[in-house]
Structures are given as structure tokens and as C-alpha cells.
Design a protein around this motif. Structure first.
Motif, short mmCIF file in Angstrom:
data_model
loop_
_atom_site.label_atom_id
_atom_site.label_comp_id
_atom_site.label_asym_id
_atom_site.label_seq_id
_atom_site.Cartn_x
_atom_site.Cartn_y
_atom_site.Cartn_z
N TYR A 431 -44.41 49.66 -71.82
CA TYR A 431 -43.93 48.26 -71.82
C TYR A 431 -44.07 47.64 -70.44
O TYR A 431 -43.91 48.32 -69.41
N ARG A 432 -44.35 46.35 -70.43
CA ARG A 432 -44.21 45.53 -69.23
C ARG A 432 -43.26 44.39 -69.56
O ARG A 432 -43.31 43.84 -70.67
N THR A 433 -42.42 44.00 -68.59
CA THR A 433 -41.39 43.00 -68.81
C THR A 433 -41.60 41.82 -67.85
O THR A 433 -41.89 42.01 -66.66
N CYS A 434 -41.47 40.64 -68.38
CA CYS A 434 -41.55 39.43 -67.54
C CYS A 434 -40.24 39.29 -66.77
O CYS A 434 -39.16 39.13 -67.37
N VAL A 435 -40.31 39.39 -65.46
CA VAL A 435 -39.13 39.29 -64.61
C VAL A 435 -39.37 38.18 -63.58
O VAL A 435 -40.17 38.37 -62.65
N ASP A 436 -38.72 37.03 -63.83
CA ASP A 436 -38.76 35.94 -62.87
C ASP A 436 -40.19 35.57 -62.47
O ASP A 436 -40.53 35.45 -61.30
N GLY A 437 -41.05 35.44 -63.50
CA GLY A 437 -42.42 34.99 -63.25
C GLY A 437 -43.41 36.09 -62.95
O GLY A 437 -44.60 35.82 -62.77
N GLU A 438 -42.94 37.33 -62.84
CA GLU A 438 -43.84 38.44 -62.56
C GLU A 438 -43.66 39.53 -63.61
O GLU A 438 -42.56 39.74 -64.13
N TRP A 439 -44.77 40.23 -63.88
CA TRP A 439 -44.73 41.33 -64.85
C TRP A 439 -44.37 42.62 -64.13
O TRP A 439 -44.99 42.99 -63.14
N THR A 440 -43.32 43.28 -64.61
CA THR A 440 -42.91 44.57 -64.05
C THR A 440 -43.26 45.67 -65.03
O THR A 440 -43.47 45.44 -66.21
N GLY A 441 -43.25 46.87 -64.51
CA GLY A 441 -43.61 48.03 -65.34
C GLY A 441 -45.01 48.49 -65.00
O GLY A 441 -45.91 47.68 -64.77
N HIS A 442 -45.17 49.78 -64.94
CA HIS A 442 -46.48 50.33 -64.60
C HIS A 442 -46.84 51.45 -65.58
O HIS A 442 -46.01 52.32 -65.88
N MET A 443 -48.05 51.39 -66.05
CA MET A 443 -48.57 52.47 -66.89
C MET A 443 -50.07 52.53 -66.66
O MET A 443 -50.67 51.62 -66.11
N ARG A 444 -50.66 53.61 -67.08
CA ARG A 444 -52.12 53.72 -67.05
C ARG A 444 -52.56 54.65 -68.18
O ARG A 444 -51.76 55.47 -68.67
N CYS A 445 -53.81 54.52 -68.57
CA CYS A 445 -54.39 55.34 -69.63
C CYS A 445 -55.24 56.42 -68.97
O CYS A 445 -56.21 56.11 -68.26
N LEU A 446 -54.86 57.65 -69.19
CA LEU A 446 -55.55 58.77 -68.56
C LEU A 446 -56.69 59.26 -69.44
O LEU A 446 -56.52 59.48 -70.64
N LYS A 447 -57.85 59.44 -68.82
CA LYS A 447 -59.06 59.83 -69.55
C LYS A 447 -58.96 61.23 -70.12
O LYS A 447 -58.29 62.10 -69.53
N PRO A 448 -59.66 61.48 -71.23
CA PRO A 448 -59.82 62.87 -71.69
C PRO A 448 -60.95 63.53 -70.91
O PRO A 448 -61.77 62.88 -70.27
#
Length: 507
Positions: A431-448
Motif C-alpha cells: 500500500y501507498r497512502t496519500c499524506v498531505d499531498g505526498e505518497w508514503t509507503g515503499h515497496m518494490r517487486c523483486l525479480k525471479p
């Protein structure tokens, strides 16, 4: 009576005179089918001439006489008759397949044979023909079980007391001291067409270590004039600027030829690469591009860590990433006061927070959650201002996408969910959350990790189970030697790390 004798004499004289004058002729004696004739007696088809008939090759005379004579009233007898020579029936076994007529074959007819069972082979001719004398050109074959005789092996010997081997059986043999089998594959008794032999041919050759010439890119050898080395010999391997040997570290190595004809380590230089993983590194720039020696790559440290003073990028070297470490812990230098949000509830509410400590919010109506971090400049991730600002479209996720339809505007505290492509692994919350005009939360998709047989062959390894074309992130790859034994410092079991894996080597 005397008058009669005089009459006969006069008649004979007239006949003789007629013959001399060519008066009595017999004409053509007649052609015989499948035969030729020749004038054996006389100069022409005249009285007293004799023609003899000869049957063509493969035909025999059926008439009692093979000649005709020119008489006063024409050719005597009849034109001789020739018929094709016929061969006797061929007796064959029930397991022999016959192609052709074996009972009423005549000159020139061909009969072919094969075995009805693929596990048997012909002993004898594959075909026979009916010859001109009415005899078959050979004896009929028989079908027997496929079997190989024990071969003579120069510089080697068969290791069991057995005289015959049947189809698909393996020949157990050993080589004398200082010799080894010429082939890696076992020798089997095999049928190829109508031929039975050992495949591959069992043999022994002097034990030598071999080099592949010309060498691979980035590799050179000393001495350069040979690619065969006896046990105890060594070769100096030199690697180019971007290549290394022995776990891809050193540029030069002396590699020894062992007693079993294998190299102590694989005498091959491989390109030096750096995996994009290091302690406390949160994100790499251009994550999926391979980093080779001398490459410089941008990176970002985790919260609470910073790059060493003056460092802007990581450099790939033979010894790994430099500087080491890439991220240093930031000293605790301040505190932050409680910050409330009208659209969220604080989970760990208190009056004051220490440096690098987080405050956790849960958005109203269950629309998401977010955290702020106390930094030297106050709360990180939350802009000052009385009214929180909305957000635009959420940022893209490499190798992933938003699960539901994307909009162009989102409210403060509103949340979006991401998902990765098939076989990719999500790292972090989705998930990413809109916080005061900015998107918070970090994720990435790891390759096989994709199975690459060509690279595996360069390392002389294979997978213990080879039924998978890929392995997801963090999955264990169990290797085994294709031949020889493990060499180097890399273990035979390695973990897939975002599309990259350290490969062991065998020699």
C-alpha cells in the motif's frame, strides 16, 4: 535293276549340281524367344547348313534339341524353347520378415529380409537374388537377439567376467594407471540399422587436462602454444580489466592439473559483477540493470542511516561495493513534539518522540495508515500547514501496477494497493497512502532468477532438480557438479536475490 541305279545316280548328280548353283535354300531358321542362334555348319541357310540356339543369360533350354538342320524340304525339327531359370523355395524362420516371392522366383528376382522384432538382428545377407543358374546368391539369414562381444580395450580392461552383453547393457571397464575413459558417457550395447556395436566406443586415453581454445573473452593463458597438460603441470590464467578468476576476484592465478585430469579450479575468467544488495540500502537506482566492475550507481539509505561524508554513489570493485559500508547510522541529535492529524488516529501517542523514532497514524474510516519519522529537521514525511493537501496519481511501481483503476486525484489519508507481475515477489507493504499531498509507503517487486543453462555449463554445474525454469526471490537453488567436484568458496546451495544468484563452480 540296273536301270533304277542309273536313275538314282542321275538324280544325285542333279541335286549336287543344284546345291552348287544355290538352288535349294531353307530361308530364315526362325527366332526363339529369349535365345540367339548362330550358323555352325555351312556358309548360308542352304541344304546341309546347321544353326545352334543358345538361351539368354538366366534362361534354360527346355527342348531336347538346340539346333536345326537345312534339309531338302526345309528346316527340320521345331524352333527350340527357352524359359527363365527358376530358383527353389527359400526356408526362413518365423521371426524373419520376407519381402519378395520365395516360392516362384525366377532369374533376377530379389528377396529382402528383416527381423520382425526390433530387439533382434539379422545374421546373414539382407537380400539374395536368383542367379542365372537357378540358384540363390546366398543362404537365407536368421534373426538372433542383439548382443555385443567383449571388446579389446587398449590401456584398459573389462572389470567383470562376461562374454556377451545384450542390447542396452552397459560395459563396465576400467583404465590402467595414468589413463582415463575417452568418453564421459557409459558404453552401451546398441543396434544401429543392421549393425551392433558399443556406443560410444570404449577406450582409454592418457590423463590430461584440457583448455578450450581460443580462450573465452577476457581470458588469456601462459603458455599459449598448447591446450593439453599432464597431471602436475600448471597454467597461468590472466584476466582482463573487467574479469576475474576464483570467485571473480583476482586477475591472475596459477591453476594446477590434478591427477584425475581435472583442473584445480576452472581456468576461466568471468566478468566481475556486483549484486545490488548491501546492509541498510533502501533502494538502488536502476535496480534491474546489472552492475559490473567500475560502474557507479546511485542508492538511498534506510531511515536512520546516511551515506558516508562526501559519497554520492556506490562503486563496483573486485572486492564488492565501495565505500564499505555504503550506509552509516545517523547519530541521535534531537526530538520531535506530538503532531496530530484531523483525518487519522495516532497509535503510539505521546508528548515527545526521540530522533529517528516514528509516529504511526491510522486513517479514519479504515482508508489506510502511514508513519512519520523524527529527523533533525522535524517530522519527515509530513509538510507543515493546517490543511492536508490532496495527492495526484500514485507513482508507478517497476514490474508492478495498481490493483484497481488509477485516478488522477486522491484525498489525504486515502490509500492505493499495488501488485507485482507474475513470479515477482512484493517487498514491503503493498500500500501507498496519500499524506498531505505526498505518497508514503515503499515497496518494490523483486525479480525471479531465470535458469540459464549456458551459464551453468560455464561453471560445470547443474540443478539437483531441473524441472523449474525459474526461482522466485529468496528461494534456494541447490546445485550439483555436472562432473568433477566443487571448487572455490561459493557453496553449492545459493539463495535467489532479486533475479541474481552467486554461482558455484566445479572442476
Amino acid at each position: 535293276m540296273r536301270l533304277f541305279n542309273v536313275w538314282l545316280f542321275i538324280l544325285w548328280m542333279n541335286v549336287d549340281e543344284s546345291l552348287q548353283q544355290g538352288a535349294i535354300r531353307c530361308g530364315h531358321p526362325g527366332d526363339a524367344q529369349f535365345a540367339d542362334f548362330r550358323l555352325e555348319q555351312g556358309d548360308d541357310f542352304v541344304f546341309g547348313s546347321k544353326v545352334v540356339y543358345t538361351c539368354h543369360k538366366g534362361y534354360q533350354m527346355m527342348s531336347r534339341r538346340n539346333f536345326r538342320t537345312c534339309m531338302a524340304d526345309g528346316w527340320d525339327a521345331v524352333v527350340p524353347v527357352c524359359e527363365a531359370s527358376q530358383c527353389p523355395p527359400i526356408p526362413v524362420g518365423n521371426n524373419v520378415q520376407v519381402f519378395g516371392d520365395t516360392d516362384e522366383a525366377t532369374f533376377g528376382n530379389v528377396v529382402r529380409f528383416s527381423c520382425k522384432s526390433s530387439r533382434e538382428i539379422l545374421e546373414g545377407p539382407e537380400e539374395v537374388y536368383c542367379d542365372e543358374t537357378g540358384q540363390w546368391s546366398g543362404q537365407p539369414p536368421t534373426c538372433t537377439a542383439v548382443k555385443c562381444k567383449v571388446p579389446m580395450i587398449p590401456n584398459g580392461f573389462v572389470s567383470e567376467n562376461k562374454q556377451k552383453y545384450y542390447e542396452d547393457e552397459v560395459l563396465p571397464f576400467e583404465c590402467n594407471d595414468k589413463y582415463k575413459p575417452s568418453e564421459d558417457r557409459p558404453s552401451r550395447c546398441m543396434k544401429t540399422g543392421q549393425r551392433v556395436d558399443w556406443s560410444p566406443t570404449p577406450g582409454c586415453e592418457p590423463i590430461k587436462c584440457k583448455l578450450k581454445l581460443p580462450p573465452l573473452e577476457g581470458t588469456s593463458y601462459t603458455p599459449e602454444y598448447t591446450n593439453l597438460f599432464l597431471p602436475g603441470d600448471s597454467v597461468t590464467v590472466r584476466c582482463g580489466d573487467r574479469y576475474g578468476i576464483t570467485d571473480r576476484q583476482v586477475e591472475t592465478a596459477d591453476v594446477l592439473c590434478k591427477k584425475d585430469g581435472e583442473w584445480e579450479i576452472q581456468p576461466v575468467c568471468r566478468e566481475v559483477i556486483c549484486l545490488k544488495q548491501a546492509p541498510h540500502v533502501r533502494q538502488w537506482y536502476d535496480m534491474w540493470r546489472r552492475a559490473v566492475i567500475h560502474d557507479m550507481v546511485d542508492y538511498y539509505c534506510e531511515s536512520g542511516y546516511q551515506k558516508p561524508h562526501g559519497v554520492t554513489r556506490a562503486t563496483c570493485t573486485r572486492g564488492g561495493w565501495r565505500p564499505d559500508p555504503l550506509c552509516e547510522e545517523i547519530p541521535n541529535t534531537g526530538t520531535c513534539l506530538l503532531r496530530t492529524d484531523p483525518d487519522a488516529v495516532i497509535q503510539n501517542s505521546k508528548a515527545e518522540y526521540g530522533y529517528n523514532e516514528q509516529i504511526h497514524y491510522v486513517c479514519s474510516a479504515g482508508r489506510g495508515q502511514f508513519s512519520l519519522t523524527c529527523s533533525e529537521d522535524g517530522w519527515f514525511g509530513f509538510r507543515n500547514g493546517s490543511e492536508p493537501t490532496d495527492c495526484g496519481s500514485p507513482p508507478p511501481l517497476p514490474d508492478g501496477d495498481v490493483r484497481y483503476t488509477m485516478r488522477s486525484q486522491y484525498k489525504h489519508c486515502e490509500q492505493v494497493e499495488y501488485m507485482c507481475q507474475t513470479y515477482y515477489t512484493m517487498e514491503g507493504e503493498p500500500y501507498r497512502t496519500c499524506v498531505d499531498g505526498e505518497w508514503t509507503g515503499h515497496m518494490r517487486c523483486l525479480k525471479p532468477c531465470i535458469v540459464n543453462e549456458d551459464i551453468f555449463r560455464q561453471h560445470n554445474i547443474t540443478l539437483q532438480t531441473n524441472d523449474k525454469p525459474f526461482f522466485i526471490h529468496d528461494e534456494i537453488l541447490a546445485f550439483k557438479c555436472a562432473r568433477g567436484s566443487p571448487s572455490g568458496r561459493v557453496a553449492m546451495s545459493q539463495r535467489c536475490s532479486s533475479g541474481e544468484v552467486f554461482l558455484p563452480s566445479c572442476s
